[in-house]
Structure formats: structure tokens, C-alpha cells
Enzyme design. Structure first.
Site, short mmCIF file in Angstrom:
data_model
loop_
_atom_site.label_atom_id
_atom_site.label_comp_id
_atom_site.label_asym_id
_atom_site.label_seq_id
_atom_site.Cartn_x
_atom_site.Cartn_y
_atom_site.Cartn_z
N HIS A 409 -10.76 3.90 2.16
CA HIS A 409 -9.82 5.02 2.25
C HIS A 409 -9.19 5.19 0.87
O HIS A 409 -8.39 4.35 0.43
CB HIS A 409 -8.75 4.75 3.31
CG HIS A 409 -9.27 4.77 4.71
ND1 HIS A 409 -8.67 4.09 5.74
CD2 HIS A 409 -10.35 5.40 5.25
CE1 HIS A 409 -9.34 4.29 6.85
NE2 HIS A 409 -10.37 5.08 6.57
N GLU A 412 -5.33 4.67 -0.17
CA GLU A 412 -4.68 3.39 0.08
C GLU A 412 -4.85 2.51 -1.15
O GLU A 412 -5.55 1.49 -1.14
CB GLU A 412 -5.25 2.76 1.35
CG GLU A 412 -4.94 3.63 2.57
CD GLU A 412 -5.69 3.22 3.83
OE1 GLU A 412 -6.36 2.16 3.82
OE2 GLU A 412 -5.60 3.96 4.83
N HIS A 505 -6.75 -2.54 3.08
CA HIS A 505 -6.27 -1.20 3.40
C HIS A 505 -4.78 -1.10 3.10
O HIS A 505 -4.12 -2.07 2.74
CB HIS A 505 -6.51 -0.88 4.88
CG HIS A 505 -7.92 -0.55 5.21
ND1 HIS A 505 -8.33 0.71 5.57
CD2 HIS A 505 -9.04 -1.32 5.23
CE1 HIS A 505 -9.63 0.71 5.80
NE2 HIS A 505 -10.08 -0.52 5.61
N GLU A 579 -3.97 -4.97 6.18
CA GLU A 579 -3.14 -3.79 5.94
C GLU A 579 -1.89 -4.18 5.15
O GLU A 579 -1.10 -5.01 5.60
CB GLU A 579 -2.71 -3.16 7.28
CG GLU A 579 -3.87 -2.72 8.18
CD GLU A 579 -4.35 -1.32 7.85
OE1 GLU A 579 -3.76 -0.69 6.94
OE2 GLU A 579 -5.29 -0.85 8.50
#
Length: 722
Positions: A409, A412, A505, A579
Site C-alpha cells: 500500500h 503507508e 503496513h 501495522e
């Protein structure tokens, strides 16, 4: 047309997502034909399907190479060069995947020695960096944008969240003057071709010209690498309404922003309002502030990116549009007159930043001996997706593998900083880094979606889709980065255990750092608990950043195509998404934003945790296993030591118990499962845990006790490269 297979060393017409084996579902048919024509396919082709002499030869990770400093085959390129191909459209599971009974698209193919390496631009220690390739719809300014690295001397606290009902009056384009406007890609268009420098011809002038030296209008710009701003409307003397560009070839995914402003005035209070954000909830509503960079401060005072903004509000727009658009509004003062400044959603890390890092690595005579940089594949635009193989030369055949990836992504960017910290530590002279290189073969893809990073997308690649939902697809030509990563992991699994897969991420709605794992149910109780051990260990090694109660392990249907789920189904038991919040930490007494050093430290803590997790002395692992069992029993209302199997508990029930109370970590105001500090205070955890001991100050190392393998470090240092 008869397909001839999908070798990663030479991609044929029949080898891209089944092209040539039947029609490709829309929109990929015309999309892929246009893409392939640009690279020389179908030119003067006969009905018999003879390949054009201009067919693209692709050097990929499958090319057999030598391990650093040795004459032996690199352990990462494990499938022999004469192995037969599987047809590209056939779905065939890896051996370990068959054990799970989950069919996966086969990614087997033979290597092809001798492909011309000039087809890929690999960074060298000399000469200019390979220039990024842009879709031809994108205008690109010639200036090179670079920023210094800087860490604030004091923590940057969250601001006081503002209630949504106190939102400022909504002003739109009809109330002001457009001062910056980039033409969007035509609706329904798709990627066709790319070139260095983007759109040919002279640049347009999207910014309104100044009327004279007294004109205080800001000059906006976003036509640089990773930039994103489509429109700016001046609605007051010092107030601007901004619109972000959706991900290219889509009409959605608006989150990442990064733009430049010039013609600043010191003193006035400016207000900026972004009007088309996509997510109904954001950390901006919980005190997160935007990032700001002053070029004059960087040059004169050595100050880089810092948090700014007062009166920060995140709220739903009042236009009644569907889907609903959300607004971010903040005020700020510029430190200088006539400065060049930038605003960003997160610390930018561009494709060129990565290439500069890899060039420095290639020019380092020590680090380059342990790290081989190869091309995994090319992106749709022709940008190189890099693969790093890191290990010490000795004993490659007996080593287990670790696979890491980041930036699937593109918005990010914190994932790139965490990856940077990981690489910095792993390639250092630290004794733990030497031990890791002796024990493991590391396969690292630091930027899976370079095209999205280049153009400033939030989530998608140039295919207009989320590549982190495409790991299970056979469309090699539409999602080359994730397809070739999966292919590489499949080959590694055929020869050795992959002890860990982790995809880095960023998260926009929850603070702290946490992981998503895989618990599909049906497995034995021990295995289901073991999947939670690595995140628990990481929370002990980074107690001021990592929140174990925020971790989730249920495999949702909507996440079936993600990297962590596909790798898990292929046989990687410890498969995670890590994350890192765009905001910061609420743990260990903190309530402040993450800095670049905070993000980089995650890479070090992951290395530290890997050694704990694989320690030959099982004391730490068994202790964490017992803790996980006790925590789950507490939430499920079972008595400690009562026995019974976890196999009768569904993943949904475990997930519900895991998040009961709505806690997202062990910080102020959080009501999740107890963390180490809480368990120590209640006596639920022994104060002297094997290998850790009581939690130390924020950011301190929590592994003072020697590891079984580490105890032998001084007697058996890492041998120098041959």
C-alpha cells in the site's frame, strides 16, 4: 494461440494471467493488450502465435545467482534451472499448501541464466540513479525533492481532539478562486504505458500566477514523486480548500497527501481543509496532527519534518454526496516569509529514497558482502521491484528462511521506515545481527508497489486495484510484485522452512503498533496459541510501542487474498501483517506521535524478537505460550489449569474475547487484555520472566538474559566473507 508457459525469466504472451488461454475478464483484456503492445508484443505477429523479436526478456529473482562472497548457489534461488514449468492458468498448491487442503495458483517456473541484466536498472555505487517511470498521464516537474532526516528533541504530543459538531463552516469552490488544479485522469481510463518523466511535451501551469509582490496567494505544487494534491481553492485571505487526487485509474482511496507550498507569509494564521477523504474514522479525530517541513529551517537549522497544526478537526462533509466524503481541517503558521514548505500525511519515503539507500548499500564494501540486490520483477510501469537476499556465506543449506515485505500500500510510508530500520540493524556489525545472518536466509522486498509510491497513490497499483487482495490471483501481468513474491516463497518452501513472513503496513484508525495473524480454526490448540507467541514477544521487547491486545488473528473472508493469509495457507505458520499507526503511541506513559526513529526501531525490535522466538532454550517460548493460554482463559471465563482443548473454540469467539472491552492497547483509557505491567502489578506474571525481567524504561531493551545461542557468540563469531 498456444501458450508456452509463464517463465519469470521470459514472459510470453500466454504467461500473463492466462492471456492466450482464453479471454481475460474485463477490464484486464484491453488493459493487458495495451500494456504488452507497449513492451513489444503482437508487433507483426503471425496467426501461429510466433513471438515478436521485440518480446521483453525479464530478469527476475528466479535467475540463479551466487550467494554473497561464495561460489555456491544462492540459497534463495532454490528451484533448479531445468525444472519444468506449470501452465500459467493452472492452479496448483505448494506441497505445504496441499497439507492445508487450500488450492493456490501455481507460481512455479524455471530460472533462465543469461538474461540481459540491462533490462533492469539496478542501483550501483556510481553514476546517476535509475529515474522512475511514470504513466504518460502524469506531469512531472524537473526539480528533485529531497528532505533531511531529523528527530525532534522532545516528544511531539497529540493535540486536544475537537468535537465534530464544532466543525468550521463548509466553504466550497463556489465561494473562492481556484489557485491550483491538475486535470484528473479521464473517468474509466486505465494504464497503457509509462515513460521516464511522465507526460511528454511542455508542462502545463496548474497554479494561478501571482498578480505582484503584494499578492499573498500560496503557490501549490504536487507534480513530484509521491505527491498528491489535485486542486486548491482560495476561500479567504489565508484559507484554502483542498481536494486530493484519488488513486490513479480509480475514483476512490483518498487518504495520502503530500504537497508543496511557496510564497508563504510569516505571522498570519492559515487554515487548510481537505474535503474528500474517504474513511469515516481517522486518528486526526483523536489528536493526530499533520506533518510539516520548512526548507529554510532544514538548511539553516537542520530541522526536518515536524508535527504542526492547531484546531485539528476530522468530520463528515455536509454536501450529502454518496459515498460520503470526510474533511480534515487544521490551522498553522509559517515560520518564514518566502519559504518553500511541504505538508504530508506521513513521513514520505519515495522510490528514489529506496534507490539511494540501495546504492549506498552497493557501495559499502562490508554490507554488500552479506546482501545481494536483485530484481524480483518489473512493475507495470517498468520500475524495478527489488529483492534483497541477506545471509552470511557459511552453512546456507541448513538455514531457515525469513521473508519480509513493505509498501504494498503506497500511502503507508511508515512501513518503509520500519523496513529501513530492519535493514540498518541486520546489516550492522552488532553481535545479534551477525547471529541472525548466521542462522537465517532473509528475503526482503522493501517496496512491492513502486508505481503506486511514485504517483502518490494511497492503496492501489496502476491496475486500479488493491494488490494486497491479489496474492491468490493468477494474473501475473496485472500484479507482478505480489505474484513474483508468492512465487519466490513457494520455491523457498520447497527446500526449507520459512519461519516468519511479515508484511509492513500503516494504520489510520488505531494508535500503537500491532499485528494481524492467522487463526483459521480447526487446528490443534497448541498451534493456535503458538501463532500468538511472536506478537506477545514483540510487545515485551517494544512495550512503549507495540500493543498485544490490539492484535487480531481471525481470517476474515474479505482478507482471503492478502499476503499474510496466502503465505499462511502455503505453509508459513507464523505469517503476519505488522501495522504501525500513522499517529503514535499511547503506551508506557506516552501520548505522542511516532518519529522516524520510532518507526525504524520497529525493525530492530523485530530482529530482537526473532532471536527470542527461535532461541534453542525454550524457556521464553513456553513462558509466552502459558501467558497467552492464561489470558485467553481469563477472557473466556475458564479456570487456569482447567484443561480442555482450544479446538472447540471458534476463531470468532476467540476474537471476541480478545477485543472484549474495546481496548486497543495497554495505555491510558484502554480496556483490553492486561499487558505486562498490569500483570506484574496483580501478580499474574512472575516478576523475573525467563529472558526478560521486569519491564524497563520506555524504549529500553527487555532481554538482558543471554540466549542459548547468544551465549556462544564470542566463541564463534561470524566468519568473514570469502
Amino acid at each position: 494461440m498456444q501458450p508456452s508457459g509463464c517463465s519469470a525469466a521470459r514472459v510470453t504472451e500466454g504467461g500473463l494471467g492466462g492471456f492466450g488461454r482464453g479471454p481475460v475478464p474485463d477490464p484486464y483484456d484491453s488493459f493487458m493488450r495495451g500494456h504488452l503492445r507497449y513492451y513489444g508484443y503482437f508487433r507483426g505477429q503471425k496467426a501461429g502465435g510466433q513471438k515478436s523479436p521485440m518480446s521483453l526478456g525479464v530478469l527476475s529473482e528466479q535467475h540463479p545467482t551466487e550467494a554473497p562472497g561464495t561460489g555456491s548457489t544462492d540459497p534463495g534461488y532454490l528451484r533448479g534451472p531445468r525444472q519444468e514449468l506449470s501452465p500459467p492458468g493452472v492452479l496448483e498448491p505448494a506441497p505445504s499448501a496441499r497439507r492445508r487442503g487450500t488450492p493456490l495458483p501455481s507460481a512455479r517456473h524455471r530460472g533462465s541464466p543469461g538474461e540481459p541484466p540491462a533490462l533492469f536498472a539496478l542501483p550501483s555505487a556510481r553514476g546517476p540513479l535509475p529515474a522512475p517511470r511514470w504513466p504518460i498521464e502524469c506531469e512531472v516537474i524537473e526539480e528533485t525533492i529531497e528532505h533531511i532526516e531529523w528527530v525532534p528533541p522532545e516528544p511531539e504530543p497529540f493535540c486536544q481532539p475537537m468535537a465534530p459538531d464544532c466543525a468550521p463552516a463548509a466553504l466550497g469552490e463556489e465561494h473562492g478562486t481556484i489557485v491550483y488544479h491538475l486535470s484528473p485522469a479521464p473517468r474509466g481510463s486505465c494504464f497503457t504505458r509509462a515513460r521516464i518523466g511522465g507526460a511528454p511535451g511542455p508542462l502545463s501551469s496548474p497554479a494561478a500566477p501571482l498578480e505582484g509582490p503584494q499578492d499573498t496567494t500560496l503557490l501549490f505544487e504536487s507534480r513530484f514523486e509521491s505527491g498528491n494534491l489535485q486542486k486548491a481553492v482560495k476561500v479567504g485571505p489565508y484559507e484554502y480548500v483542498l481536494t486530493l487526487r484519488p488513486d490513479l485509474y480509480t475514483a476512490k482511496h483518498t487518504q495520502w497527501f503530500y504537497f508543496r507550498v511557496q510564497n508563504t507569509r510569516q505571522g498570519p494564521l492559515y487554515r487548510f481543509t481537505i474535503t474528500n477523504l474517504a474513511k469515516p474514522k481517522s486518528l486526526y479525530g483523536e489528536g493526530m496532527r499533520p506533518l510539516f517541513y520548512s526548507q529554510r529551517d532544514a538548511q539553516s537549522r537542520g530541522i526536518g519534518w515536524r508535527r504542526v497544526g492547531a484546531d485539528v478537526r476530522y468530520y463528515r462533509g455536509g454536501g450529502g454526496e454518496e459515498p460520503a466524503a470526510f474533511r480534515l481541517s487544521w490551522t498553522a503558521r509559517f515560520p518564514h516569509n518566502g519559504d518553500t514548505c511541504f505538508f504530508a500525511h506521513s513521513y514520505p519515503y519515495t522510490y528514489s529514497d529506496l534507490q539511494r539507500y540501495l546504492r549506498a548499500l552497493a557501495g559499502d564494501p562490508v554490507r554488500s558482502r552479506y546482501c545481494v540486490v536483485r530484481a524480483l520483477c518489473r512493475s507495470l510501469a517498468g520500475n524495478t521491484v527489488y529483492l534483497l537476499t541477506i545471509t552470511s556465506p557459511a552453512g546456507a543449506a541448513a538455514k531457515r528462511a525469513v521473508v519480509l515485505s513493505a509498501r504494498v500500500h503506497p500511502g503507508e510510508s511508515g512501513g518503509s521506515w520500519a523496513m529501513r530500520g530492519f535493514l540498518d540493524f541486520l546489516l550492522s556489525a552488532d553481535a545479534d545481527a551477525q547471529l541472525l545472518r548466521r542462522l537465517f536466509v532473509f528475503k526482503v522486498v522493501p517496496m512491492l508497489n513502486p508505481d503506486g509510491v511514485v504517483v502518490g497513490n494511497s492503496r492501489c497499483s496502476l491496475a486500479g486495484r488493491d494488490p494486497n487482495r491479489a496474492y491468490g490471483t493468477a494474473l501475473c501481468g496485472s500484479f507482478p510484485g505480489v505474484w513474483h513474491l508468492r512465487a519466490m516463497v513457494e520455491r523457498v518452501l520447497a527446500e526449507r522452512e520459512v519461519v516468519l513472513y511479515c508484511d509492513f503496513h500503516g494504520h489510520s484508525r488505531k494508535n500503537n503498533v500491532f499485528m494481524y495473524g492467522c487463526d483459521g480454526g480447526g487446528a490443534g490448540a497448541g498451534l493456535r496459541l503458538c501463532q500468538r507467541v511472536f506478537p506477545l514477544m514483540l510487545s515485551k521487547n517494544a512495550p512503549d510501542k507495540f500493543s498485544f491486545p490490539s492484535c487480531k488473528f481471525k481470517v476474515q473472508k474479505s482478507k482471503a487474498g492478502t499476503g499474510r493469509v496466502i503465505m499462511w495457507r502455503m505453509g508459513v505458520s507464523n505469517s503476519y501483517t505488522m501495522e504501525a499507526a500513522f499517529g503514535g503511541s499511547t503506551l508506557g506513559g506516552r501520548s505522542s506521535h511516532f518519529t522516524v526513529e520510532d518507526l525504524k526501531s520497529l525493525g530492530y525490535h523485530l530482529c530482537d524478537t526473532l532471536l527470542d522466538f527461535c532461541d534453542p532454550d525454550p524457556a521464553k517460548f513456553q513462558q509466552c505460550l502459558s501467558e497467552v493460554d492464561a489470558l485467553l482463559r481469563q477472557r473466556l471465563g475458564r479456570e487456569p489449569g482447567s484443561g480442555g482443548s482450544w479446538s472447540d473454540v471458534s476463531p470468532s469467539e476467540l476474537e471476541s474475547s480478545w477485543s472484549k472491552g474495546g481496548g486497543s492497547g495497554c495505555g491510558a483509557g484502554e480496556r483490553g487484555m492486561p499487558c505486562a505491567r498490569q500483570m506484574l502489578s496483580t501478580g499474574a506474571m512472575p516478576a523475573s520472566r525467563p529472558g526478560w525481567g521486569p519491564p524497563g524504561p520506555a524504549g529500553s531493551r527487555l532481554s538482558p538474559a543471554p540466549r542459548g545461542e547468544a551465549a556462544r557468540r564470542e566463541r564463534s563469531p561470524e566468519p568473514p566473507p570469502a
